[in-house]
Design a protein around this motif. Structure first.
Motif, PDB file in Angstrom:
ATOM      1  N   LYS A  47       0.828  -1.210   0.000  1.00 12.57           N
ATOM      2  CA  LYS A  47       0.000   0.000   0.000  1.00 12.57           C
ATOM      3  C   LYS A  47       0.860   1.257   0.000  1.00 12.57           C
ATOM      4  CE  LYS A  47      -3.829  -2.127   2.479  1.00 12.57           C
ATOM      5  NZ  LYS A  47      -4.535  -2.191   3.767  1.00 12.57           N
ATOM      6  N   GLN A  48       2.002   1.213   0.662  1.00  5.77           N
ATOM      7  CA  GLN A  48       2.896   2.364   0.722  1.00  5.77           C
ATOM      8  C   GLN A  48       3.688   2.536  -0.570  1.00  5.77           C
ATOM      9  OE1 GLN A  48       5.450   1.918   4.103  1.00  5.77           O
ATOM     10  NE2 GLN A  48       3.753   1.745   5.550  1.00  5.77           N
ATOM     11  N   LEU A  49       3.862   1.465  -1.325  1.00  2.04           N
ATOM     12  CA  LEU A  49       4.732   1.496  -2.495  1.00  2.04           C
ATOM     13  C   LEU A  49       4.056   2.012  -3.757  1.00  2.04           C
ATOM     14  CD1 LEU A  49       6.567  -1.870  -1.906  1.00  2.04           C
ATOM     15  CD2 LEU A  49       7.513   0.417  -1.670  1.00  2.04           C
ATOM     16  N   GLY A  50       2.805   1.708  -3.963  1.00  3.46           N
ATOM     17  CA  GLY A  50       2.129   2.147  -5.177  1.00  3.46           C
ATOM     18  C   GLY A  50       2.239   1.141  -6.304  1.00  3.46           C
ATOM     19  N   LYS A  69      10.238   0.807 -14.053  1.00  3.17           N
ATOM     20  CA  LYS A  69      10.222   2.023 -13.232  1.00  3.17           C
ATOM     21  C   LYS A  69      10.382   1.672 -11.745  1.00  3.17           C
ATOM     22  CE  LYS A  69       7.432   6.045 -12.104  1.00  3.17           C
ATOM     23  NZ  LYS A  69       6.150   6.714 -12.246  1.00  3.17           N
ATOM     24  N   ALA A  70       9.688   0.633 -11.303  1.00  2.00           N
ATOM     25  CA  ALA A  70       9.777   0.214  -9.904  1.00  2.00           C
ATOM     26  C   ALA A  70      11.163  -0.349  -9.584  1.00  2.00           C
ATOM     27  CB  ALA A  70       8.698  -0.813  -9.595  1.00  2.00           C
ATOM     28  N   ILE A  71      11.753  -1.067 -10.531  1.00  2.00           N
ATOM     29  CA  ILE A  71      13.106  -1.601 -10.331  1.00  2.00           C
ATOM     30  C   ILE A  71      14.087  -0.452 -10.119  1.00  2.00           C
ATOM     31  CG2 ILE A  71      15.044  -2.789 -11.461  1.00  2.00           C
ATOM     32  CD1 ILE A  71      12.930  -4.545 -12.871  1.00  2.00           C
ATOM     33  N   GLN A  83      16.124   0.425  -6.657  1.00  2.00           N
ATOM     34  CA  GLN A  83      17.589   0.459  -6.637  1.00  2.00           C
ATOM     35  C   GLN A  83      18.106   1.801  -6.124  1.00  2.00           C
ATOM     36  OE1 GLN A  83      18.627  -0.497 -10.685  1.00  2.00           O
ATOM     37  NE2 GLN A  83      18.835  -2.679 -10.235  1.00  2.00           N
ATOM     38  N   LYS A  84      17.437   2.869  -6.499  1.00  2.00           N
ATOM     39  CA  LYS A  84      17.892   4.205  -6.124  1.00  2.00           C
ATOM     40  C   LYS A  84      17.561   4.537  -4.669  1.00  2.00           C
ATOM     41  CE  LYS A  84      17.601   9.010  -7.592  1.00  2.00           C
ATOM     42  NZ  LYS A  84      16.997   9.948  -8.522  1.00  2.00           N
ATOM     43  N   ASN A  85      16.368   4.151  -4.202  1.00  2.00           N
ATOM     44  CA  ASN A  85      15.874   4.605  -2.898  1.00  2.00           C
ATOM     45  C   ASN A  85      15.607   3.507  -1.870  1.00  2.00           C
ATOM     46  OD1 ASN A  85      15.750   7.312  -3.863  1.00  2.00           O
ATOM     47  ND2 ASN A  85      13.825   6.804  -4.892  1.00  2.00           N
ATOM     48  N   ASN A  86      15.810   2.241  -2.219  1.00  2.00           N
ATOM     49  CA  ASN A  86      15.488   1.122  -1.318  1.00  2.00           C
ATOM     50  C   ASN A  86      14.043   1.204  -0.822  1.00  2.00           C
ATOM     51  OD1 ASN A  86      17.941  -0.311  -1.292  1.00  2.00           O
ATOM     52  ND2 ASN A  86      18.816   1.161   0.144  1.00  2.00           N
ATOM     53  N   THR A  87      13.121   1.434  -1.721  1.00  2.00           N
ATOM     54  CA  THR A  87      11.731   1.667  -1.329  1.00  2.00           C
ATOM     55  C   THR A  87      11.086   0.459  -0.657  1.00  2.00           C
ATOM     56  OG1 THR A  87      11.093   1.133  -3.599  1.00  2.00           O
ATOM     57  CG2 THR A  87      11.289   3.455  -3.039  1.00  2.00           C
TER      58      THR A  87
END
Length: 78
Positions: free
Chosen positions: A35-38, A62-64, A68-72
């Motif tokens: 839910k937090q990720l989108g 896009k999610a990958i 990788q950039k933000n450790n979402t």
């Protein structure tokens, strides 16, 4: 103080870790992170050799890149 020995019921613990109730708990935690990720992320669950598993993974380029950039995913599971 009296010495206390605790002995786990190994068969009971194994049954608990592979139960449907534990699957529901893991899936609920993964879905809360989702839910937090989108968009672009998916949740999968399965029963492994020793326990149930829930996985949050990327499903789009896009999610990958975002992960990788933000450790979402890691941040969503905190």
């Amino acid at each position: 103080m009296a010495k206390v020995d605790i002995v786990l019921n190994k068969a009971g613990v194994k049954e608990l870790l592979r139960s449907g109730e534990m699957m529901a708990i893991c899936e609920e935690r993964a879905n809360n992170a989702l839910k937090q990720l989108g968009n672009g992320y998916v949740v999968t669950t399965h029963t492994g050799k020793n326990r149930v598993n829930a996985e949050v993974a990327t499903d789009s380029f896009k999610a990958i890149h975002e992960n990788q950039k933000n450790n979402t995913i890691l941040k969503a599971l905190r």
